[in-house]
Scaffold this active site. Sequence first.
Site, PDB file in Angstrom:
ATOM      1  N   VAL A 189      16.492  -3.567  -0.373  1.00 53.24           N
ATOM      2  CA  VAL A 189      16.564  -3.936   1.046  1.00 53.24           C
ATOM      3  C   VAL A 189      16.809  -5.441   1.071  1.00 53.24           C
ATOM      4  O   VAL A 189      15.986  -6.201   0.553  1.00 53.24           O
ATOM      5  CB  VAL A 189      15.244  -3.606   1.786  1.00 53.24           C
ATOM      6  CG1 VAL A 189      15.321  -4.068   3.232  1.00 53.24           C
ATOM      7  CG2 VAL A 189      14.931  -2.116   1.714  1.00 53.24           C
TER       8      VAL A 189
ATOM      9  N   HIS B 254      -5.946  10.602  -2.468  1.00 52.97           N
ATOM     10  CA  HIS B 254      -5.607   9.792  -1.294  1.00 52.97           C
ATOM     11  C   HIS B 254      -5.563   8.324  -1.659  1.00 52.97           C
ATOM     12  O   HIS B 254      -6.455   7.562  -1.291  1.00 52.97           O
ATOM     13  CB  HIS B 254      -6.629  10.016  -0.183  1.00 52.97           C
ATOM     14  CG  HIS B 254      -6.761  11.455   0.208  1.00 52.97           C
ATOM     15  ND1 HIS B 254      -7.897  12.194   0.009  1.00 52.97           N
ATOM     16  CD2 HIS B 254      -5.852  12.291   0.772  1.00 52.97           C
ATOM     17  CE1 HIS B 254      -7.694  13.434   0.442  1.00 52.97           C
ATOM     18  NE2 HIS B 254      -6.462  13.516   0.904  1.00 52.97           N
TER      19      HIS B 254
ATOM     20  N   GLY C 175       0.273   5.096   4.176  1.00 51.22           N
ATOM     21  CA  GLY C 175      -1.087   4.874   3.683  1.00 51.22           C
ATOM     22  C   GLY C 175      -1.313   3.481   3.138  1.00 51.22           C
ATOM     23  O   GLY C 175      -2.468   3.027   3.060  1.00 51.22           O
TER      24      GLY C 175
END
Length: 398
Positions: free
Chosen positions: A103, A333, A366
């Site tokens: 990017v 997680h 997240g």
Amino acid sequence: MLSASPNPKFFDGEHALKSLAQEATPGAEPAPTHVAVYFGPEGEETPDPYFEGQGPARSGCTFCGACMTGCRHNAKNTLDKNYLYLAQQLGAEILAEQEVVAVEPAGSPDGSQGYEVTLRPSTTWLKPKTKLQAKGVIFAGGVLGTLNLLLQLKRGALPNLSPLVGQQVRTNNESLISVTQLEGDADMSQGVAISAILETDAHSHLELCRYGAGSGAWKLSFLPLAEGSNGWIRLWRMATDFFRDPVAYWKYFRVKDWAKSSLVMLFMQTLDSTVTFTLGRFGRMQSAVVGKDKPTAFIPEAISLARRMERILKGKAMMFGLTPIAGIPGTAHILGGAVMGKDPQTGVIDKDNRVFGYENMLVCDGSMISANPGVNPSLTITAISERAMSRIPDKANR
Ligand code: SF4
């Protein structure tokens, strides 16, 4: 948007969790989880029940337990049934199987004139890279995807990213322990994959998880539960446990369908602990422990609950991944690494998810989470992302 609703049915696994609660947390009962699943008539197709006819047809959950390996019954509210489906109806183009590898600001170095985004096919090396021009960029590749890219970009095209990229990564203070019944014929695979939650103390939760019948290969990812301060001690304990009760191991290895016989105890805590992600010598992302508040691979409360469940099920407790040998904590997680702060010295993004140092650039996954929620974080992630999107003016008002 995810249409989360309470799990309406308990099966054998949940009854085992109830027995555990009676023993270990008197007065606390397991509660049904709120899950993103359509609980209409089982197996029957229904026209869009959620979005006033704008969404896809859905089918009622059959409680097959296979949510984590992919719902084959059109009942789980995955993003392609809600956000992505509706975005496509509004003209969004979804480029599947593409990985963003670069990017770069186009024109102005702060990105105020847009960005050039480079993509490469993620499933083949034979096709060439492509480039897109974008006015703005939102990083939402999950913690491992987003942080890997941001760390690479900080070394090159986006040097003004906060020095905190990759820091304050959290594991939700988790522990994953399976318990396999060695006697009896309870079917642990029936129910939704994450079906009940028990608050075991003021900062801890235990969740019941399962895999669908036939997912026996997961057995290979669990090793005997052994704790200890170093790998040799844990290996010794594994060996002595084997010789103390070889019959139990024999029965464990002969279990025909591991998923039908096993439940997975997912223990999560709000207590804080962090690790850091950096790029190694060959440009690969690696984790490191910095500071004292590191996650531990062996949470005493989780192990004690697993040992109790072992007795209730007359089963065998096993620990996920290489945890028992390497002592590295596992997590379902992973969170943080591009956390919110009031300036680039305290965070990678601001309170509206905008990346410090660049214009029209956000992080919405997240990696923005700045604490261990001690529960599954998906609703938190979508809620904060929706809030960030609400801060972007409509095209008509720009
Ligand atoms: S239990 Fe999970 S995988 Fe099975 S039908 Fe329900 S949502 Fe789908």
